[in-house]
Design a protein around this motif. Structure first.
Motif, PDB file in Angstrom:
ATOM      1  N   ILE A   5      -7.986   2.426   6.494  1.00 27.82           N
ATOM      2  CA  ILE A   5      -7.010   2.691   5.430  1.00 27.82           C
ATOM      3  C   ILE A   5      -7.697   2.707   4.073  1.00 27.82           C
ATOM      4  CG2 ILE A   5      -5.091   1.644   4.149  1.00 27.82           C
ATOM      5  CD1 ILE A   5      -3.935   0.779   6.868  1.00 27.82           C
ATOM      6  N   ILE A   6      -8.536   1.701   3.823  1.00 22.68           N
ATOM      7  CA  ILE A   6      -9.218   1.623   2.525  1.00 22.68           C
ATOM      8  C   ILE A   6     -10.179   2.800   2.349  1.00 22.68           C
ATOM      9  CG2 ILE A   6     -10.832   0.259   1.129  1.00 22.68           C
ATOM     10  CD1 ILE A   6      -9.514  -2.248   2.277  1.00 22.68           C
ATOM     11  N   SER A   7     -10.801   3.233   3.423  1.00 23.44           N
ATOM     12  CA  SER A   7     -11.664   4.407   3.370  1.00 23.44           C
ATOM     13  C   SER A   7     -10.876   5.647   2.965  1.00 23.44           C
ATOM     14  CB  SER A   7     -12.329   4.628   4.731  1.00 23.44           C
ATOM     15  OG  SER A   7     -13.078   5.819   4.746  1.00 23.44           O
ATOM     16  N   ASN A   8      -9.665   5.788   3.496  1.00 20.65           N
ATOM     17  CA  ASN A   8      -8.807   6.915   3.126  1.00 20.65           C
ATOM     18  C   ASN A   8      -8.304   6.793   1.693  1.00 20.65           C
ATOM     19  OD1 ASN A   8      -7.956   8.982   5.378  1.00 20.65           O
ATOM     20  ND2 ASN A   8      -8.218   7.023   6.416  1.00 20.65           N
ATOM     21  N   LEU A   9      -8.051   5.555   1.246  1.00 22.35           N
ATOM     22  CA  LEU A   9      -7.645   5.350  -0.155  1.00 22.35           C
ATOM     23  C   LEU A   9      -8.720   5.858  -1.096  1.00 22.35           C
ATOM     24  CD1 LEU A   9      -5.949   1.849  -0.484  1.00 22.35           C
ATOM     25  CD2 LEU A   9      -4.908   4.090  -0.729  1.00 22.35           C
ATOM     26  N   ASP A  10      -9.947   5.572  -0.741  1.00 27.59           N
ATOM     27  CA  ASP A  10     -11.070   6.015  -1.570  1.00 27.59           C
ATOM     28  C   ASP A  10     -11.059   7.538  -1.717  1.00 27.59           C
ATOM     29  OD1 ASP A  10     -13.585   5.369  -2.998  1.00 27.59           O
ATOM     30  OD2 ASP A  10     -14.519   6.500  -1.370  1.00 27.59           O
ATOM     31  N   LYS A  11     -10.674   8.232  -0.673  1.00 25.95           N
ATOM     32  CA  LYS A  11     -10.619   9.698  -0.716  1.00 25.95           C
ATOM     33  C   LYS A  11      -9.536  10.163  -1.690  1.00 25.95           C
ATOM     34  CE  LYS A  11     -12.110  10.252   4.116  1.00 25.95           C
ATOM     35  NZ  LYS A  11     -11.687  10.704   5.469  1.00 25.95           N
ATOM     36  N   ILE A  12      -8.397   9.439  -1.705  1.00 26.54           N
ATOM     37  CA  ILE A  12      -7.317   9.812  -2.621  1.00 26.54           C
ATOM     38  C   ILE A  12      -7.764   9.634  -4.073  1.00 26.54           C
ATOM     39  CG2 ILE A  12      -5.047   9.095  -3.509  1.00 26.54           C
ATOM     40  CD1 ILE A  12      -4.109   8.644  -0.720  1.00 26.54           C
ATOM     41  N   ILE A  13      -8.400   8.490  -4.351  1.00 26.15           N
ATOM     42  CA  ILE A  13      -8.829   8.189  -5.717  1.00 26.15           C
ATOM     43  C   ILE A  13      -9.844   9.200  -6.217  1.00 26.15           C
ATOM     44  CG2 ILE A  13      -9.834   6.428  -7.215  1.00 26.15           C
ATOM     45  CD1 ILE A  13      -7.052   5.774  -5.998  1.00 26.15           C
ATOM     46  N   LEU A  26       0.825  -1.208   0.000  1.00 28.00           N
ATOM     47  CA  LEU A  26       0.000   0.000   0.000  1.00 28.00           C
ATOM     48  C   LEU A  26       0.861   1.261   0.000  1.00 28.00           C
ATOM     49  CD1 LEU A  26      -3.035   0.987   0.463  1.00 28.00           C
ATOM     50  CD2 LEU A  26      -2.328   1.260   2.820  1.00 28.00           C
ATOM     51  N   THR A  27       1.856   1.307   0.897  1.00 24.70           N
ATOM     52  CA  THR A  27       2.722   2.483   0.993  1.00 24.70           C
ATOM     53  C   THR A  27       3.468   2.722  -0.314  1.00 24.70           C
ATOM     54  OG1 THR A  27       3.031   2.062   3.364  1.00 24.70           O
ATOM     55  CG2 THR A  27       4.592   3.539   2.307  1.00 24.70           C
ATOM     56  N   SER A  28       3.999   1.650  -0.888  1.00 18.49           N
ATOM     57  CA  SER A  28       4.706   1.758  -2.162  1.00 18.49           C
ATOM     58  C   SER A  28       3.784   2.253  -3.271  1.00 18.49           C
ATOM     59  CB  SER A  28       5.303   0.395  -2.533  1.00 18.49           C
ATOM     60  OG  SER A  28       5.916   0.437  -3.791  1.00 18.49           O
ATOM     61  N   LYS A  29       2.569   1.719  -3.308  1.00 20.61           N
ATOM     62  CA  LYS A  29       1.612   2.090  -4.351  1.00 20.61           C
ATOM     63  C   LYS A  29       1.175   3.550  -4.218  1.00 20.61           C
ATOM     64  CE  LYS A  29      -0.991   0.932  -7.880  1.00 20.61           C
ATOM     65  NZ  LYS A  29      -0.437   0.451  -9.150  1.00 20.61           N
ATOM     66  N   ILE A  30       0.950   3.994  -2.984  1.00 24.96           N
ATOM     67  CA  ILE A  30       0.565   5.399  -2.778  1.00 24.96           C
ATOM     68  C   ILE A  30       1.650   6.337  -3.274  1.00 24.96           C
ATOM     69  CG2 ILE A  30       0.136   7.173  -1.021  1.00 24.96           C
ATOM     70  CD1 ILE A  30      -1.254   5.058   0.662  1.00 24.96           C
ATOM     71  N   ASN A  31       2.900   6.055  -2.887  1.00 23.22           N
ATOM     72  CA  ASN A  31       4.010   6.921  -3.302  1.00 23.22           C
ATOM     73  C   ASN A  31       4.180   6.920  -4.815  1.00 23.22           C
ATOM     74  OD1 ASN A  31       4.608   7.684  -0.668  1.00 23.22           O
ATOM     75  ND2 ASN A  31       6.017   5.981  -0.354  1.00 23.22           N
ATOM     76  N   SER A  32       4.028   5.740  -5.435  1.00 26.75           N
ATOM     77  CA  SER A  32       4.118   5.639  -6.884  1.00 26.75           C
ATOM     78  C   SER A  32       2.985   6.420  -7.554  1.00 26.75           C
ATOM     79  CB  SER A  32       4.069   4.165  -7.298  1.00 26.75           C
ATOM     80  OG  SER A  32       4.087   4.028  -8.690  1.00 26.75           O
ATOM     81  N   TYR A  33       1.798   6.329  -7.003  1.00 28.77           N
ATOM     82  CA  TYR A  33       0.615   7.029  -7.536  1.00 28.77           C
ATOM     83  C   TYR A  33       0.809   8.545  -7.481  1.00 28.77           C
ATOM     84  CZ  TYR A  33      -4.281   8.565  -7.832  1.00 28.77           C
ATOM     85  OH  TYR A  33      -5.460   9.190  -8.178  1.00 28.77           O
ATOM     86  N   ILE A  34       1.318   9.024  -6.344  1.00 30.35           N
ATOM     87  CA  ILE A  34       1.542  10.467  -6.186  1.00 30.35           C
ATOM     88  C   ILE A  34       2.609  10.951  -7.161  1.00 30.35           C
ATOM     89  CG2 ILE A  34       2.405  12.235  -4.611  1.00 30.35           C
ATOM     90  CD1 ILE A  34       1.103  10.684  -2.322  1.00 30.35           C
ATOM     91  N   LYS A  35       3.681  10.171  -7.307  1.00 31.95           N
ATOM     92  CA  LYS A  35       4.762  10.538  -8.234  1.00 31.95           C
ATOM     93  C   LYS A  35       4.247  10.605  -9.671  1.00 31.95           C
ATOM     94  CE  LYS A  35       9.430   9.140  -9.598  1.00 31.95           C
ATOM     95  NZ  LYS A  35      10.521   8.135  -9.386  1.00 31.95           N
ATOM     96  N   LYS A  36       3.424   9.623 -10.042  1.00 24.88           N
ATOM     97  CA  LYS A  36       2.862   9.597 -11.397  1.00 24.88           C
ATOM     98  C   LYS A  36       1.924  10.777 -11.616  1.00 24.88           C
ATOM     99  CE  LYS A  36       0.286   6.579 -14.565  1.00 24.88           C
ATOM    100  NZ  LYS A  36      -0.401   5.262 -14.698  1.00 24.88           N
ATOM    101  N   LYS A  91      -1.989  15.034   2.866  1.00 25.93           N
ATOM    102  CA  LYS A  91      -2.655  14.976   4.161  1.00 25.93           C
ATOM    103  C   LYS A  91      -3.320  13.613   4.366  1.00 25.93           C
ATOM    104  CE  LYS A  91      -5.893  17.510   7.109  1.00 25.93           C
ATOM    105  NZ  LYS A  91      -6.813  18.688   7.200  1.00 25.93           N
ATOM    106  N   ILE A  92      -3.958  13.113   3.298  1.00 27.16           N
ATOM    107  CA  ILE A  92      -4.607  11.795   3.382  1.00 27.16           C
ATOM    108  C   ILE A  92      -3.557  10.698   3.502  1.00 27.16           C
ATOM    109  CG2 ILE A  92      -6.105  10.150   2.187  1.00 27.16           C
ATOM    110  CD1 ILE A  92      -7.430  12.574   0.825  1.00 27.16           C
ATOM    111  N   ARG A  93      -2.482  10.817   2.706  1.00 28.40           N
ATOM    112  CA  ARG A  93      -1.416   9.816   2.782  1.00 28.40           C
ATOM    113  C   ARG A  93      -0.834   9.761   4.191  1.00 28.40           C
ATOM    114  NH1 ARG A  93       4.546  10.787   0.671  1.00 28.40           N
ATOM    115  NH2 ARG A  93       4.292  12.198   2.443  1.00 28.40           N
ATOM    116  N   ASP A 130      -0.061   7.283   9.524  1.00 32.19           N
ATOM    117  CA  ASP A 130      -0.296   7.383  10.972  1.00 32.19           C
ATOM    118  C   ASP A 130      -1.088   6.185  11.479  1.00 32.19           C
ATOM    119  OD1 ASP A 130       1.087   9.733  11.303  1.00 32.19           O
ATOM    120  OD2 ASP A 130      -0.670  11.032  11.204  1.00 32.19           O
ATOM    121  N   LEU A 131      -2.075   5.754  10.705  1.00 33.14           N
ATOM    122  CA  LEU A 131      -2.866   4.581  11.092  1.00 33.14           C
ATOM    123  C   LEU A 131      -1.978   3.339  11.215  1.00 33.14           C
ATOM    124  CD1 LEU A 131      -6.041   5.055   8.848  1.00 33.14           C
ATOM    125  CD2 LEU A 131      -6.054   4.876  11.348  1.00 33.14           C
ATOM    126  N   ILE A 132      -1.084   3.173  10.235  1.00 35.90           N
ATOM    127  CA  ILE A 132      -0.166   2.023  10.241  1.00 35.90           C
ATOM    128  C   ILE A 132       0.764   2.093  11.456  1.00 35.90           C
ATOM    129  CG2 ILE A 132       1.712   0.883   8.998  1.00 35.90           C
ATOM    130  CD1 ILE A 132       0.370   1.912   6.393  1.00 35.90           C
TER     131      ILE A 132
END
Length: 333
Positions: A322-330, A269-279, A296-298, A303-305
């Motif tokens: 975590i998945i609820s916060n992912l939905d906010k990013i998407i 998850l952490t790797s994917k978030i960072n990759s997503y933001i970079k892209k 802020k969401i990331r 923090d949850l982890i």
């Protein structure tokens, strides 16, 4: 289908290492010049070779090998270390029956007793602690007392996957060797050994999620890990989790021998978030307006982890949050 996991070698049985030449040369030169510090912290991400190097260096020192070659050592010493039965080497790690991956204060007390004894086969006594991150305040205070008054010809090789969480009082008494993530070339070589004929898109996915760690890569080759990876990828690629969120969280928390699926979930998850933001930053013209919200969401997810690991929170609720916060990013488009 799982990749052949017989190719995965435990650190104590691994007689070779990839990368980390600077740290290897520094340590060997210190040994040859009789200038070893009494305690080292090997810091860096999990699965990049810190434990493997600790065992290799122990082989060399306990063999009293004076060459500059790391991989030359006495065969008898090597076999004893592989069997975890060398009288001058103590390994402190979570016990096999400890599902909480916890190092107790009683285990650390054994180290104090071990260092008080006379060495049997060499002039050195070595303790490998794997890892400092798995200790509570009682065991931490106990090891601190040992570090304050180190016996002669005794060596601590301490592994930490998260050096920022290590107490300053411990760090100040040790010499830290920082380990970098492995180069993509090393990861690719390992992937092709584990899975000959891998397709380009699979290869790219493994490289991203491994994040420079052989350990991550080997965990990712398990079919359960691939399901977790697919679930996370679907959230980012399709904006939805294609299976029921509660079933997905139950699957992550269900025991699989030799696999911590919650850790795998958070690592991918952490790797994917960072990759997503970079892209997103590379092609989005309005990224400056977008980045404050997404970071802020990331940070909320990180923090949850962190809070789950420190305070042992309910893992299922952590996954759902975590998945609820992912939905906010998407949905931040």
């Amino acid at each position: 289908m799982d990749i052949n996991r017989e190719d995965i070698v435990l650190p104590r049985k691994n007689c070779s290492i990839k990368g980390h030449k600077e740290n290897i040369n520094f340590f060997i030169n210190s040994f040859l010049n009789n200038s070893l510090h009494h305690a080292y912290i090997f810091s860096g991400n999990k699965g990049i070779g810190k434990a493997t190097l600790a065992y290799l260096l122990s082989r060399k020192i306990l063999s009293d090998d004076k060459t500059k070659n790391l991989e030359v050592f006495d065969d008898k010493v090597s076999k004893l270390i592989e069997a975890n039965s060398h009288p001058d080497l103590l390994v402190i790690e979570p016990e096999d029956n400890d599902k909480k991956s916890f190092i107790s204060v009683d285990q650390i007390r054994k180290c104090s007793q071990f260092f008080m004894q006379t060495s049997s086969m060499s002039k050195w006594r070595i303790c490998i602690l794997d890892s400092l991150d798995l200790m509570d305040i009682s065991s931490t205070n106990t090891i601190l007392k040992i570090l304050e008054e180190p016996p002669s010809n005794c060596l601590f090789l301490i592994i930490s996957h998260n050096i920022t969480k290590v107490l300053d009082t411990i760090r100040s008494r040790c010499l830290e060797l920082k380990f970098k993530n492995l180069d993509d070339e090393i990861i690719i070589e390992r992937i092709k050994l584990l899975k000959p004929g891998i397709l380009k898109n699979e290869l790219d996915n493994f490289i991203v999620n491994a994040n420079g760690s052989i350990g991550n890569l080997e965990n990712l080759t398990h079919s359960d890990s691939l399901r977790i990876s697919d679930g996370i990828n679907n959230i980012f690629d399709k904006g939805v989790l294609t299976e029921d969120i509660y079933e997905f969280s139950d699957f992550i928390l269900k025991d699989t021998e030799g696999l911590d699926k919650f850790d795998i979930f958070t690592d991918i998850l952490t790797s994917k978030i960072n990759s997503y933001i970079k892209k997103k930053a590379s092609y989005s013209h309005d990224f400056k307006d977008y980045n404050e919200k997404v970071f802020k969401i990331r940070d909320s997810i990180l923090d949850l982890i962190s809070q789950e690991r420190v305070y042992k929170l309910n893992k299922k609720q952590t996954i759902l949050s975590i998945i609820s916060n992912l939905d906010k990013i998407i949905k931040l488009q």
